[in-house]
Design a protein around this motif. Sequence first.
Motif, mmCIF file in Angstrom:
data_model
loop_
_atom_site.group_PDB
_atom_site.id
_atom_site.type_symbol
_atom_site.label_atom_id
_atom_site.label_comp_id
_atom_site.label_asym_id
_atom_site.label_seq_id
_atom_site.Cartn_x
_atom_site.Cartn_y
_atom_site.Cartn_z
ATOM 1 N N ARG A 193 54.137 14.368 -54.352
ATOM 2 C CA ARG A 193 53.026 14.976 -54.906
ATOM 3 C C ARG A 193 51.918 15.821 -54.020
ATOM 4 N N LEU A 194 51.946 15.110 -52.917
ATOM 5 C CA LEU A 194 50.885 15.907 -51.742
ATOM 6 C C LEU A 194 51.452 17.044 -51.344
ATOM 7 N N TRP A 195 52.621 17.153 -51.069
ATOM 8 C CA TRP A 195 53.232 18.573 -50.986
ATOM 9 C C TRP A 195 53.159 19.307 -51.897
ATOM 10 N N PHE A 196 53.332 18.901 -53.331
ATOM 11 C CA PHE A 196 53.426 20.034 -54.407
ATOM 12 C C PHE A 196 51.799 20.329 -54.473
ATOM 13 N N PHE A 197 50.908 19.729 -54.262
ATOM 14 C CA PHE A 197 49.534 20.351 -54.549
ATOM 15 C C PHE A 197 49.038 21.082 -53.358
ATOM 16 N N THR A 198 49.689 20.766 -52.134
ATOM 17 C CA THR A 198 49.556 21.554 -51.009
ATOM 18 C C THR A 198 50.026 22.889 -50.923
ATOM 19 N N PHE A 199 51.360 22.935 -51.316
ATOM 20 C CA PHE A 199 52.178 24.191 -51.064
ATOM 21 C C PHE A 199 52.783 24.791 -52.320
ATOM 22 N N VAL A 200 52.772 24.210 -53.295
ATOM 23 C CA VAL A 200 53.453 24.755 -54.701
ATOM 24 C C VAL A 200 52.406 25.025 -55.622
ATOM 25 N N TRP A 201 51.362 24.177 -55.734
ATOM 26 C CA TRP A 201 50.565 24.107 -57.118
ATOM 27 C C TRP A 201 49.781 25.622 -57.014
ATOM 28 N N ARG A 202 49.254 26.030 -55.837
ATOM 29 C CA ARG A 202 48.412 27.340 -55.663
ATOM 30 C C ARG A 202 49.368 28.537 -56.288
ATOM 31 N N LYS A 203 50.645 28.511 -56.209
ATOM 32 C CA LYS A 203 51.430 29.818 -56.436
ATOM 33 C C LYS A 203 51.632 29.388 -58.163
ATOM 34 N N GLU A 204 51.716 28.453 -58.567
ATOM 35 C CA GLU A 204 51.840 28.082 -59.832
ATOM 36 C C GLU A 204 50.509 28.471 -60.734
ATOM 37 N N VAL A 205 49.612 28.053 -60.106
ATOM 38 C CA VAL A 205 48.292 28.515 -60.630
ATOM 39 C C VAL A 205 48.022 30.132 -60.690
ATOM 40 N N PHE A 206 48.453 30.722 -59.711
ATOM 41 C CA PHE A 206 48.366 32.084 -59.621
ATOM 42 C C PHE A 206 49.289 32.749 -60.717
ATOM 43 N N GLU A 207 50.475 32.309 -60.931
ATOM 44 C CA GLU A 207 51.333 32.893 -61.936
ATOM 45 C C GLU A 207 50.693 32.500 -63.226
ATOM 46 N N THR A 208 50.244 31.186 -63.551
ATOM 47 C CA THR A 208 49.570 31.091 -64.863
ATOM 48 C C THR A 208 48.527 31.820 -65.213
ATOM 49 N N ILE A 209 47.601 32.273 -64.342
ATOM 50 C CA ILE A 209 46.558 33.025 -64.448
ATOM 51 C C ILE A 209 46.912 34.299 -64.690
ATOM 52 N N ASN A 210 47.873 34.817 -63.771
ATOM 53 C CA ASN A 210 48.282 36.326 -64.185
ATOM 54 C C ASN A 210 48.952 36.391 -65.625
ATOM 55 N N ALA A 211 49.738 35.450 -65.890
ATOM 56 C CA ALA A 211 50.229 35.436 -67.238
ATOM 57 C C ALA A 211 49.183 35.584 -68.421
ATOM 58 N N TRP A 212 48.046 34.664 -68.062
ATOM 59 C CA TRP A 212 47.038 34.885 -69.068
ATOM 60 C C TRP A 212 46.281 36.047 -69.062
ATOM 61 N N GLU A 213 46.031 36.510 -67.850
ATOM 62 C CA GLU A 213 45.134 37.854 -67.743
ATOM 63 C C GLU A 213 45.869 38.957 -67.935
ATOM 64 N N SER A 214 47.387 39.192 -68.044
ATOM 65 C CA SER A 214 48.010 40.027 -68.549
ATOM 66 C C SER A 214 48.111 40.493 -69.879
ATOM 67 N N ARG A 215 47.565 39.415 -70.783
ATOM 68 C CA ARG A 215 47.493 39.584 -72.274
ATOM 69 C C ARG A 215 46.486 40.552 -72.549
ATOM 70 N N SER A 216 46.500 41.423 -73.390
ATOM 71 C CA SER A 216 45.589 42.433 -73.764
ATOM 72 C C SER A 216 44.614 41.923 -74.755
ATOM 73 N N GLU A 217 44.558 40.862 -75.654
ATOM 74 C CA GLU A 217 43.655 40.179 -76.243
ATOM 75 C C GLU A 217 43.957 38.737 -76.225
ATOM 76 N N ARG A 218 42.740 37.958 -75.986
ATOM 77 C CA ARG A 218 42.713 36.612 -75.867
ATOM 78 C C ARG A 218 41.606 35.725 -77.138
ATOM 79 N N LYS A 219 41.509 36.453 -78.061
ATOM 80 C CA LYS A 219 40.588 35.524 -78.958
ATOM 81 C C LYS A 219 41.198 35.225 -80.373
ATOM 82 N N SER A 220 42.499 35.758 -80.397
ATOM 83 C CA SER A 220 43.103 35.332 -81.802
ATOM 84 C C SER A 220 43.874 34.044 -81.400
ATOM 85 N N TRP A 221 44.420 33.484 -82.911
ATOM 86 C CA TRP A 221 45.055 32.364 -82.747
ATOM 87 C C TRP A 221 46.220 32.299 -82.076
ATOM 88 N N ASN A 222 46.910 33.344 -82.104
ATOM 89 C CA ASN A 222 48.125 33.428 -81.174
ATOM 90 C C ASN A 222 47.706 33.266 -79.995
#
Length: 172
Positions: free
Chosen positions: A36-65
């Motif tokens: 878990r310490l290795w995950f939070f130190t080395f892996v988690w930042r990359k997953e956060v970056f990918e998740t934020i990019n997936a969200w920010e790449s959406r053109s609209e973010r207010k609909s139910w979908n």
Amino acid sequence: MGGFLETILAFMDKGGNVLWLIAILVFVMWTLIFERLWFFTFVWRKEVFETINAWESRSERKSWNAKQIRSQLLSVSREDIHANLNVITTLVALCPLLGLLGTVTGMIEVFNVMAVTGGGDAKSMAGGVERATIPTMAGMVAALSGLFANTYIQRIADREQELLEDQLTSDH
């Protein structure tokens, strides 16, 4: 090095077979804690970056979908963040219970010595009491060390989940 190993083996022999179970449990628990310490130190930042990019790449973010997609992204990240935390918590709880099992087996040995010798062999009784107390101590020490590490990792997991939820906003 040989003297250290002999000391450890002598200690394990004094504690009985239950002490080996506690040692295996502690090894698995700390392996999961370091994972878990290795995950939070080395892996988690990359997953956060990918998740934020997936969200920010959406053109609209207010609909139910969009809200459902946000919820799905947070759910997947929650699974990653909290992986093995329940197992670690369970292992921490098992350590003192195995220590108590060692106490019971050691006391059975003491009572057996008392039954055979009539209570006159203090040296054998002391050996049984020693066998009863060493696993108890080992179980408590293992649980305390795991408890502190588990609390630390739980706090990191909660903090990282909140930070990710705050970053996936729909207001821009």
